[in-house]
Scaffold this active site. Structure first.
Site, mmCIF file in Angstrom:
data_model
loop_
_atom_site.group_PDB
_atom_site.id
_atom_site.type_symbol
_atom_site.label_atom_id
_atom_site.label_comp_id
_atom_site.label_asym_id
_atom_site.label_seq_id
_atom_site.Cartn_x
_atom_site.Cartn_y
_atom_site.Cartn_z
ATOM 1 N N ARG A 39 0.842 -1.200 0.000
ATOM 2 C CA ARG A 39 0.000 0.000 0.000
ATOM 3 C C ARG A 39 0.883 1.257 0.000
ATOM 4 N NH1 ARG A 39 -0.674 4.630 2.638
ATOM 5 N NH2 ARG A 39 -0.354 3.589 4.645
ATOM 6 N N HIS A 81 8.832 7.042 8.753
ATOM 7 C CA HIS A 81 9.527 7.149 7.470
ATOM 8 C C HIS A 81 11.006 7.387 7.741
ATOM 9 C CE1 HIS A 81 6.253 7.263 4.349
ATOM 10 N NE2 HIS A 81 5.604 7.083 5.489
ATOM 11 N N CYS A 101 8.260 10.116 0.492
ATOM 12 C CA CYS A 101 7.715 11.442 0.291
ATOM 13 C C CYS A 101 7.880 11.880 -1.164
ATOM 14 C CB CYS A 101 8.440 12.404 1.209
ATOM 15 S SG CYS A 101 7.851 14.085 1.063
ATOM 16 N N ASN A 121 9.990 4.318 3.699
ATOM 17 C CA ASN A 121 9.605 3.771 4.981
ATOM 18 C C ASN A 121 10.771 3.046 5.645
ATOM 19 O OD1 ASN A 121 6.429 3.814 5.438
ATOM 20 N ND2 ASN A 121 6.833 3.701 3.253
#
Lengths: 318, 318
Positions: free
Chosen positions: A21, A217, A248, A257
């Site tokens: 996801r 992150h 990002c 991540n």
């Protein structure tokens, strides 16, 4: 000699794989459904028992995740796997309930500016939506858990500072609106370990065991330090993505991540049981990396390999 | 509501820049002396006050560091800069004393196998050398501090496990032999934060303030998590390299040291004063990165940039 003040960590920890996801939504190419199913099967074989398989958002917005319903259906065939999805609103929640997902994560942005820009709602409007989702879930007799996920909890690229009391207010509001679980995310990589420890302790004080997941992150290299600080507060579930994919869109190439495999290595080294066979996870990483050739991947363990002192903790057929 | 158990961190922390030694020794190309002087000047201008400028090892072994004496002489002209060098033996220590270095680090490998392979001495033979170095230092009336640096303290690629009691025995032996300071290094990137916290607490119990530096490699992504765990034990000085250069020759491309700029960002976010202007350090990184074009560099902050919420802490002319 001073008394040792070593924190006692929880005996078990969970890495929730969100690469399908949070990872894939940030990559332009569309991974075919059969590849995603291979990924889910491989993660399961490597011992992962919580996977966020996609989002119920309109396919025109995120065509990469258009096959989420099919993935939930497949993932639900794997015994003991907790299948989660992201849902932005009541409509998405309806699909999560229909498909029988075990958990639906509703994102709320504690930054009002970020919330308006990305969700077109204020934080309180998201809370109201959670209340409607809760009512719909209960009316349907569904067992799908509702997790309110508070993003931009440590700051925001649009608004700048996000104040701790506002994060905690949102957290309480989500619980009051009927969220079964709450979690906190450092969406843009602004958090450091001292801030994590402070906010997570306060969140635990409010929500107890219902505060159950941290999402970090690695934009500025602190994801694993932040996980460690969070573990000290008793939180023992973390989102991560295989090969650290995602991140990002405002900083191309910046780490995404926390990488699942590096995190699994850290947790194993701390003696926390995750059920994950790291060698199998590294093999899966190699496969997914081939599928995503040309994309920016992250993580370090794949390159260095496991230490010679690392003891295998599980056997799998992966 | 439970009482908060947030650890109190030391108010100040020191990043000792070891890029000119641990970084450059692992890179084949030889950086010209004038470049190294520019680097030292830039680090000083950015607020760094401890720099390991090189090693007093035979130039045929490490031609990259053959200009160490010249660098010590230059660095000593900068007011308030603590200039350190690595010395493998009494002969190297003699040169450190002659040039007036503020500190000389004598490496000891807690792994007997690694010690024999790399230093051609057992750990106890290194301890005996430290005693000779101490005698020579005192006889010369020199103020050069002696730091015994214990490497492979968390495991070793050759020997595998390195037992904690052996590390602590070496640490005590170094102190008994006359080391003014002791430090602990995870030479091959095997450490995790729980192991760091446990070992560092015990080392602090033995050595008190004389245990003063941690050295972590980022081979498996845990350098900053390990620093955080070490900070919780009260240790507040860490080796790091600009752009994370350096690392293990057995894993090409694997991350090297903790990167100075990412570490500075973490410490600043924790409210620890380092005296470093991070923007100036990032500008220096960009310059050094141009000099080292083609080499594997590390770190994440340079790519993502400082958060919009990061307050400038110092002004420099860099």
């Amino acid at each position: 000699m001073e008394t040792s003040n070593v924190p006692s960590f929880p005996p078990n920890a969970v890495i929730r794989e969100v690469g399908l996801r949070d990872g894939l939504q940030s990559i332009q190419r569309i991974l075919p459904t059969e590849r995603k199913i291979e990924w889910i099967a491989g993660a399961y074989a490597a011992g992962q028992r919580e996977i966020e398989v996609g989002s119920f958002v309109p396919a025109r917005l995120l065509p990469q995740l258009a096959d989420t319903a099919e993935l939930v259906t497949y993932a639900k065939t794997l015994p003991g796997l907790r299948v989660s999805v992201l849902v932005p609103n009541l409509k998405g929640a309806g699909r999560a309930i229909e498909t029988g997902a075990d958990l639906m994560l509703v994102p709320l942005s504690a930054s009002r500016a970020h919330s308006l820009a990305n969700l077109r709602k204020t934080p309180d409007e998201v809370v109201a939506e959670v209340a409607r989702i809760r009512a719909a879930r209960d009316a349907a007799g569904s067992k799908t858990l509702i997790e309110g996920g508070i993003g931009t909890a440590f700051g925001c690229t649009i608004q700048g500072r996000v104040e701790q009391p506002e994060v905690l207010r949102c957290l309480q509001a989500l619980l009051d609106a009927g969220a079964d679980r709450v979690s906190i995310a450092d969406t843009v990589g602004y958090a450091g370990p001292a801030a994590v420890r402070e906010l997570f302790e306060k969140a635990r004080d409010i929500a107890g065991e219902r505060f159950w997941c941290g999402h970090f992150h690695d934009t500025r290299g602190l994801a694993l330090a932040n996980v460690y600080a969070a573990l000290e507060t008793g939180v023992a579930r973390f989102d991560a993505t295989l090969a650290g994919i995602g991140g990002c869109p405002h900083a191309p190439g910046a780490s995404g991540n926390a990488s699942s495999e590096d995190l699994a290595f850290m947790l194993a080294g701390m003696g926390l049981e995750t059920g994950i066979d790291i060698a199998a996870l590294l093999a899966l990483r190699a496969m997914v990396a081939r599928w995503l050739e040309g994309e920016t991947l992250h993580g370090t363990l794949w390159l260095a390999g496991l230490p010679t002192t690392h003891a295998a903790t599980a056997t799998t057929d992966a």
